[in-house]
Design a protein around this motif. Structure first.
Motif, PDB file in Angstrom:
ATOM      1  N   ARG A 139      44.519  42.109  -7.339  1.00  0.00           N
ATOM      2  CA  ARG A 139      44.701  43.391  -6.644  1.00  0.00           C
ATOM      3  C   ARG A 139      43.768  44.453  -7.201  1.00  0.00           C
ATOM      4  O   ARG A 139      43.107  45.180  -6.456  1.00  0.00           O
ATOM      5  N   ALA A 144      32.027  49.906  -3.509  1.00  0.00           N
ATOM      6  CA  ALA A 144      31.288  49.848  -2.240  1.00  0.00           C
ATOM      7  C   ALA A 144      31.354  51.195  -1.532  1.00  0.00           C
ATOM      8  O   ALA A 144      30.364  51.644  -0.930  1.00  0.00           O
ATOM      9  N   GLY A 145      32.505  51.854  -1.615  1.00  0.00           N
ATOM     10  CA  GLY A 145      32.649  53.174  -1.016  1.00  0.00           C
ATOM     11  C   GLY A 145      31.726  54.195  -1.658  1.00  0.00           C
ATOM     12  O   GLY A 145      31.163  55.059  -0.968  1.00  0.00           O
ATOM     13  N   TYR A 171      36.355  46.994  -6.503  1.00  0.00           N
ATOM     14  CA  TYR A 171      35.140  46.674  -5.747  1.00  0.00           C
ATOM     15  C   TYR A 171      35.080  47.440  -4.424  1.00  0.00           C
ATOM     16  O   TYR A 171      33.996  47.849  -3.979  1.00  0.00           O
ATOM     17  N   ALA A 172      36.224  47.648  -3.807  1.00  0.00           N
ATOM     18  CA  ALA A 172      36.253  48.452  -2.579  1.00  0.00           C
ATOM     19  C   ALA A 172      35.816  49.879  -2.886  1.00  0.00           C
ATOM     20  O   ALA A 172      35.043  50.505  -2.131  1.00  0.00           O
ATOM     21  N   GLY A 173      36.306  50.414  -4.004  1.00  0.00           N
ATOM     22  CA  GLY A 173      35.892  51.756  -4.410  1.00  0.00           C
ATOM     23  C   GLY A 173      34.414  51.818  -4.721  1.00  0.00           C
ATOM     24  O   GLY A 173      33.720  52.774  -4.346  1.00  0.00           O
ATOM     25  N   ILE A 208      40.070  43.887  -6.232  1.00  0.00           N
ATOM     26  CA  ILE A 208      39.804  44.266  -4.842  1.00  0.00           C
ATOM     27  C   ILE A 208      39.680  45.779  -4.719  1.00  0.00           C
ATOM     28  O   ILE A 208      38.761  46.303  -4.067  1.00  0.00           O
ATOM     29  N   LEU A 209      40.591  46.508  -5.353  1.00  0.00           N
ATOM     30  CA  LEU A 209      40.561  47.969  -5.285  1.00  0.00           C
ATOM     31  C   LEU A 209      39.304  48.531  -5.940  1.00  0.00           C
ATOM     32  O   LEU A 209      38.660  49.443  -5.406  1.00  0.00           O
ATOM     33  N   THR A 248      26.399  54.327  -7.820  1.00  0.00           N
ATOM     34  CA  THR A 248      26.746  52.979  -7.363  1.00  0.00           C
ATOM     35  C   THR A 248      26.700  51.983  -8.519  1.00  0.00           C
ATOM     36  O   THR A 248      27.578  51.123  -8.659  1.00  0.00           O
TER      37      THR A 248
END
Length: 220
Positions: A172, A182-183, A178-180, A175-176, A148
């Protein structure tokens, strides 16, 4: 013939990160220091308990004890590779790549030595399987989540870099990434490899190291 327009004195200049041997040497040195705990077989000694009492955990962490998913563990590594690869592909220049490499290396360095100092037991030591894995040093390296931390370090370093350099498609990409990131944290918890607070700690640590690295890395 029209005179060339010169930038006003004191005007802000777009920072360009350096990518010389010094930058790569620093990253390599940080990576080597990050490997020391494993080479020195740290932490040493038996875990504080095996099995440990789940009742002593905070409610936010207690439910993780029953989790065990190899698929989620593998998925977290795959997503992490995607975040790191995506950050490198979007960095555009060798200097930016060197900065991201330093962010990753210094995050690994901070994570590995924090694990040694904190010495927190992983969720598996709170299960009936604890006696059979108590001899594994890795069971005492739960905090913070290294996966993480690395993901958030790359995402944050890219975000700072993109804002400073006005890179194309920055929003864009942020966002991708940070989304990754968090995933990655969610998958580490779902896999039963980390507690929720481990993932949160990793996210905060990675964000801090990524931000500092992007701000202090040498520019020209």
């Amino acid at each position: 013939m029209a005179a060339a327009t010169l930038p006003a004195r004191g005007a802000a200049q777009t920072p360009v990160y350096r990518s010389g041997w010094t930058s790569w040497s620093v990253a390599a040195s940080a990576g080597a220091l990050a490997a020391l705990p494993s080479l020195l077989r740290l932490p040493r000694g038996a875990p504080s308990c095996a099995p440990c009492d789940p009742a002593k955990l905070a409610g936010i962490d207690r439910w993780v004890v029953s989790r065990d998913s190899r698929g989620a563990a593998t998925g977290s590594s795959v997503v992490l590779l995607g975040v790191v690869g995506g950050g490198l592909l979007a960095s555009e220049t060798r200097g930016n790549t060197a900065m991201l490499a330093n962010a990753f290396a210094f995050t690994s360095l901070t994570v590995e030595w924090t694990k040694v100092l904190v010495h927190r037991n992983r969720p598996i030591l709170y299960t009936a399987a604890a006696p059979s894995v108590a001899g594994d040093r890795d069971t005492q390296r739960s905090f913070p989540s290294g996966h993480t931390a690395a993901a958030f370090a790359v995402a944050t370093a890219y975000a700072v870099m993109a804002q400073r350099q006005h890179l194309p498609h920055a929003t864009r990409n942020e966002i991708l990434l940070y989304a990754g990131a968090a995933g990655v944290g969610a998958l580490r918890v779902a896999a039963g490899r980390h507690f929720v607070t481990d993932a949160i700690g990793g996210a905060l640590l990675g964000t801090a190291v990524g931000w500092v690295t992007a701000r202090v890395h040498p520019t020209r």
